[in-house]
Enzyme design. Structure first.
Site, PDB file in Angstrom:
ATOM      1  N   HIS A  20       0.860  -1.185   0.000  1.00 39.49           N
ATOM      2  CA  HIS A  20       0.000   0.000   0.000  1.00 39.49           C
ATOM      3  C   HIS A  20       0.890   1.227   0.000  1.00 39.49           C
ATOM      4  O   HIS A  20       1.946   1.243   0.623  1.00 39.49           O
ATOM      5  CB  HIS A  20      -0.905   0.009   1.232  1.00 39.49           C
ATOM      6  CG  HIS A  20      -1.925  -1.092   1.219  1.00 39.49           C
ATOM      7  ND1 HIS A  20      -3.079  -1.010   0.484  1.00 39.49           N
ATOM      8  CD2 HIS A  20      -1.951  -2.298   1.837  1.00 39.49           C
ATOM      9  CE1 HIS A  20      -3.774  -2.127   0.652  1.00 39.49           C
ATOM     10  NE2 HIS A  20      -3.103  -2.929   1.471  1.00 39.49           N
ATOM     11  N   CYS A  45      -2.662   4.680  -4.387  1.00 36.27           N
ATOM     12  CA  CYS A  45      -3.146   3.287  -4.423  1.00 36.27           C
ATOM     13  C   CYS A  45      -4.264   3.140  -5.453  1.00 36.27           C
ATOM     14  O   CYS A  45      -4.288   2.177  -6.217  1.00 36.27           O
ATOM     15  CB  CYS A  45      -3.670   2.859  -3.054  1.00 36.27           C
ATOM     16  SG  CYS A  45      -2.450   2.023  -2.026  1.00 36.27           S
TER      17      CYS A  45
END
Length: 114
Positions: A22, A34
């Site tokens: 992430h 993301c």
């Protein structure tokens, strides 16, 4: 950090890719880095299937996507699949150029099996 690995054969064609992690650019649900990486990568996998009829061997779970290109007999279809994958990489590199501290792209050459 998002880590992207691209594996290329000796002819520079893409054999597989993996994307994991992430970005932590912003709180969950607001992380545009993301979201951008996800949109580009999942969009490419979907485009390959919709436009060429080829299904990549994929695995996907939270924060992870991998795709492996199967053996494609028809050269014109192989060319289209490779073009779509190269397009994905161009888009990911564009994101990396602006947000390089949140994602890293690594390409490696592999030895082809005989």
């Amino acid at each position: 950090m998002i880590r992207i690995s691209i594996r290329r054969k000796s002819d520079r064609s893409i054999e597989s890719f993996s994307i994991e992690g992430h970005a932590n650019y912003a709180p969950y649900g607001e992380d545009t880095v993301c979201a951008g990486v996800s949109a580009v990568s999942v969009g490419a996998v979907n485009a390959i299937e919709a436009l060429t009829g080829i299904e990549l061997k994929c695995k996907m779970k939270d924060g992870f996507l991998s795709g492996f290109v199967p053996l494609i007999e028809q050269q014109d279809i192989e060319t289209k699949v490779q073009l779509l994958l190269e397009s994905m990489i161009v888009s990911l590199r564009t994101i990396e150029a602006s947000y390089g501290s949140y994602l890293q792209i690594e390409e490696q050459m592999i030895e082809q099996r005989r």
